[in-house]
Design an enzyme around this catalytic site. Sequence first.
Site, PDB file in Angstrom:
ATOM      1  N   LYS A 130     -93.993 -11.382 -59.024  1.00 19.47           N
ATOM      2  CA  LYS A 130     -95.135 -10.639 -59.657  1.00 19.47           C
ATOM      3  C   LYS A 130     -94.286  -9.537 -60.709  1.00 19.47           C
ATOM      4  CE  LYS A 130     -94.752  -6.575 -57.125  1.00 19.47           C
ATOM      5  NZ  LYS A 130     -94.212  -5.117 -57.566  1.00 19.47           N
ATOM      6  N   ASP A 144     -98.150  -4.991 -50.965  1.00 21.12           N
ATOM      7  CA  ASP A 144     -98.147  -5.989 -52.144  1.00 21.12           C
ATOM      8  C   ASP A 144     -98.647  -7.542 -51.671  1.00 21.12           C
ATOM      9  OD1 ASP A 144     -97.351  -4.577 -54.103  1.00 21.12           O
ATOM     10  OD2 ASP A 144     -95.166  -4.999 -54.093  1.00 21.12           O
TER      11      ASP A 144
END
Length: 294
Positions: free
Chosen positions: A23, A148
């Site tokens: 990401k 996350d």
Amino acid sequence: MNGILSTTEVDSQAELSCPAPAKLNLFLHVVGRREDGYHLLQTVFRLVDFADQLHFGLRADGVIKLHTPTPGVPEEQDLCVRAAKLLQRESGTPWGANIFLEKRIPMGGGLGGGSSDAATTLLALNRLWKLGWRRNQLLKLAPELGADVPVFVFSENAFAEGIGEKLLPIALPPAWYLILTPPVHVSTAKVFSSKELTRNTIPIKIPPFSTEQGHNDLEPVVCASYPEVARHLEWLRQLEGARMAAMTGSGACVFAEFATESGARSALGKIPYGMKGFVAQGLDRHPLHDFAEQ
């Protein structure tokens, strides 16, 4: 595409091979701090097609076994093992799993590799063990594994608030990224504890907003402590054709966004001697999006 974003089922009953994509944080604002010390954030997560690859094999004896341990990380602390055991315990399944990890995402670079591995483990074992858990059930487990992890289980590009657990899907334009990997390891704890860190950025209202409004509040702190990060970022910001350049997460990786693959690859061909990087395409959603129902 990098070719590793493939999901295969062997015998469809006993084995799965699944990607764990990286990401980028297109921006990251620190908007406050809770009484318990956790920082309140606003960020946009963009999934990209650069990925680790995980292979899972069904075990009938209930054992969770990681066959590719990370040097220096005890198996019981490995995020894949923790994710598997957490899902096993919460679901009550008698099944176990063999886990093999092919690591490609740089560790400690702000690309979310370990968190993505944990999320892929949850999504893949939900399929392999035939649990039929819905996404919101898996999302309840995700924060126990890391801040996350939820966005990877969420499986879409997202605007995130709170400590990263409040997620809203967001449509992002097609994009290609040149991602550079400075040869330093940034201490996330050190960055967040810095007296120089701005913790009062005015929150963005959603909708509407543009990623062009944003910046990374951690970037000045990291660049001051790690000159190599600053040098890599400065080089990206002078590139013609780049729509933006920023640091992802708490670093050390930095990136530039391009509208086309040719633009990103042309920039990759110009990187100075001693710098390392790669090109990745922005994704609309996680390759395992359909492994959990909404």
